[in-house]
Design an enzyme around this catalytic site. Sequence first.
Site, PDB file in Angstrom:
ATOM      1  N   PHE A  97       0.832  -1.200   0.000  1.00  0.00           N
ATOM      2  CA  PHE A  97       0.000   0.000   0.000  1.00  0.00           C
ATOM      3  C   PHE A  97       0.869   1.254   0.000  1.00  0.00           C
ATOM      4  O   PHE A  97       0.599   2.222  -0.727  1.00  0.00           O
ATOM      5  CB  PHE A  97      -0.922  -0.014   1.228  1.00  0.00           C
ATOM      6  CG  PHE A  97      -2.163   0.814   1.095  1.00  0.00           C
ATOM      7  CD1 PHE A  97      -2.091   2.198   0.994  1.00  0.00           C
ATOM      8  CD2 PHE A  97      -3.412   0.224   1.076  1.00  0.00           C
ATOM      9  CE1 PHE A  97      -3.235   2.974   0.879  1.00  0.00           C
ATOM     10  CE2 PHE A  97      -4.562   0.987   0.962  1.00  0.00           C
ATOM     11  CZ  PHE A  97      -4.478   2.368   0.872  1.00  0.00           C
ATOM     12  N   PHE A  98       1.931   1.243   0.797  1.00  0.00           N
ATOM     13  CA  PHE A  98       2.830   2.393   0.830  1.00  0.00           C
ATOM     14  C   PHE A  98       3.532   2.571  -0.523  1.00  0.00           C
ATOM     15  O   PHE A  98       3.704   3.699  -0.998  1.00  0.00           O
ATOM     16  CB  PHE A  98       3.865   2.229   1.940  1.00  0.00           C
ATOM     17  CG  PHE A  98       3.351   2.547   3.310  1.00  0.00           C
ATOM     18  CD1 PHE A  98       3.039   3.852   3.674  1.00  0.00           C
ATOM     19  CD2 PHE A  98       3.191   1.556   4.268  1.00  0.00           C
ATOM     20  CE1 PHE A  98       2.571   4.163   4.945  1.00  0.00           C
ATOM     21  CE2 PHE A  98       2.719   1.851   5.540  1.00  0.00           C
ATOM     22  CZ  PHE A  98       2.411   3.158   5.887  1.00  0.00           C
TER      23      PHE A  98
END
Length: 363
Positions: A97-98
């Site tokens: 996600f990052f």
Amino acid sequence: MPAFPHSTTSASVPTAVAVPPSLALPAIETAFPRQLHPYWPRLQEKTRRWLLDKRLMSAEKVREYADGLCYTDLMAGYYTGAPDEVLQAIADYSAWFFVWDDRHDRDIVHHRPDAWGRLRRELHTALDAPGDHLRHPDPLVAGFADSVARLYSFLPQSWNARFARHFHAVVEAYDREFHNRTEGIVPTVREYLELRRLTFAHWIWTDLLEPSAGIELPDDVRKNPAYRRPALLSQEFAAWYNDLCSLPKEIAGDEVHNLGISLIKHEGLDLEEAESNIRRRIEECISEFIVAEQEGLRFADGLADGTVRGKEISVAVRACLGNMRNWFSSVYWFHHESGRYMVDSWDDRSTPPYVNNEAAGEK
């Protein structure tokens, strides 16, 4: 430097990081003891290897930055009761996600609407059929498919469908953010708060409390205000604290998505007033959560109706509430330990040193 030493095995974790007075929250530091899943050392090692195997970060960047970004610390401090394999899947998904967030940012900075549009479509498709995308040529799509396929293996199809529905909405929110940033549109405070619940993925992280507890909660439990309110407060705290920590650099970078920027643009506040407004919201979140947490625990006790199923759900709700509480301390310390927020140490404040700044996604 990672937040926790490899020798850490106890549940409670001491912290010696200095927090700037403007960002310090005594209520968190005193009333929300920091927790850590004992699997954390292996988690860090395996997520580092996963990022490398899935080509989400280069070997050099994994070696130099992965541990210091503290992505695994964040998840190990949140889902503390999760089975090891569940926590591993969540941590890999969180790391993905990052990386996705960074790609989204770079696509905006480098004016790549076609690349973003293609990625957006492919993520929607992979979300519904991850097994078909494990060998996708874009590492970001393949890594997403791998992590989602693993998350889908823990609970029934009904949970998977809910997770997919929530993440489809997150992808579309990222698309709205792409449009706002490329057009220089600052959303109103109301618009921003609604969008932020999606771009911060409030309901995704809340959904993941359930595989961590080993059970899909019935709708009437999950949607009950006694459960839903502390869940929302924990996520709002995290999003707004992120905004408070990020406000100066995002103003400097001509960002448009930050509660403070919306307050300045649409409510006529100056920077100091905007920071005070955000801090007040954060402190109210903390105090309101403490009240809501007690209501949630009473609700959990009431679910134990003498049946095996009732006891199982009661125990799970208590576990979920405990992890909602963990989110406060985990998010708080993450912002002061992760290299993701140490912009003063970057050679170029506009370009994080851990990202791939090339034309990723273009053909």
